[in-house]
Design a protein around this motif. Sequence first.
Motif: not given
Length: 208
Positions: A40-46, A79-81, A96-101, A114-115
């Motif tokens: 499993f890879g990271i998609h995001g922290l929302w 871990n976040w490919p 994208h993940e930083w700016e959106k979430h 955050y990361f």
Amino acid sequence: VLSSAQDFDFFYFVLQWPGSYCDTKQSCCYPTSGKPAADFGIHGLWPNYNDGSYPSNCDPDSSYNTSEIRDLLDRMRTNWPTLACPSSDGSKFWEHEWEKHGTCSESMLDQHSYFATALNLKNQVNILQSLKSAGIEPDGGFYSLTSIKNAIREATGFTPGIECNVDESRNSQLYQVYLCVDTSGSQLIECPVYPRGKCSSRVEFPAF
Ligand code: 5GP
Ligand code: 5GP
Ligand code: 5GP
């Protein structure tokens, strides 16, 4: 200030199964660093609200800045490919993940935190091992949705949300796992609300 102290209620920590991203009609592209591990890879922290809604793109003035996370980039690549096409090194996905979430939890976590927090959460939970321990393997077999949730609850102590997508034959398959985390990003919590998972009662766990 007090008025901005509580701008979200909890985080979803979302992990994606690469086999289920890649075997869809859209297909996928491996990152420039090569095929990711079968994990499993990271998609995001929302950041999310308890009613199921969520804030997004909270601070247009806080842009993604690679130089702030230089020390994390090796772990990010592992871990976040990114699996989106065309192939890339991942920075567009992370931006994208930083700016959106990420910009919606800036009161708690700056960009580096955050990361780093997402990477540390990935270290704390081994979803693939949790599933394998229950005999649920990425072998193209079908497993009950309940058994998947139970296996992850046994291992983490918390019931996950499970999201499915469909492969080219329209089979429902295990795509993403949602774990809930407190607003500091340090502790798993029981989810206040679950995402609409779109899963059938039996779901495929494809190989990658
Ligand atoms: P985002 O842009 O979510 O807003 O993502 C949309 C893009 O991601 C779309 O171009 C869509 O084709 C792609 N996408 C969304 N889900 C999947 C998936 O499960 N597999 C693949 N290969 N692409 C996906
Ligand atoms: P989709 O429409 O593919 O489920 O989600 C598209 C995007 O919307 C996700 O990549 C994510 O950025 C955002 N999103 C979808 N569902 C949720 C949710 O329940 N909470 C949050 N915070 N974001 C979500
Ligand atoms: P979301 O808005 O759903 O948080 O993030 C999805 C966005 O990131 C989409 O625009 C999608 O194209 C892009 N993206 C890049 N790499 C990936 C990946 O590996 N998985 C997913 N789900 N989206 C990715």
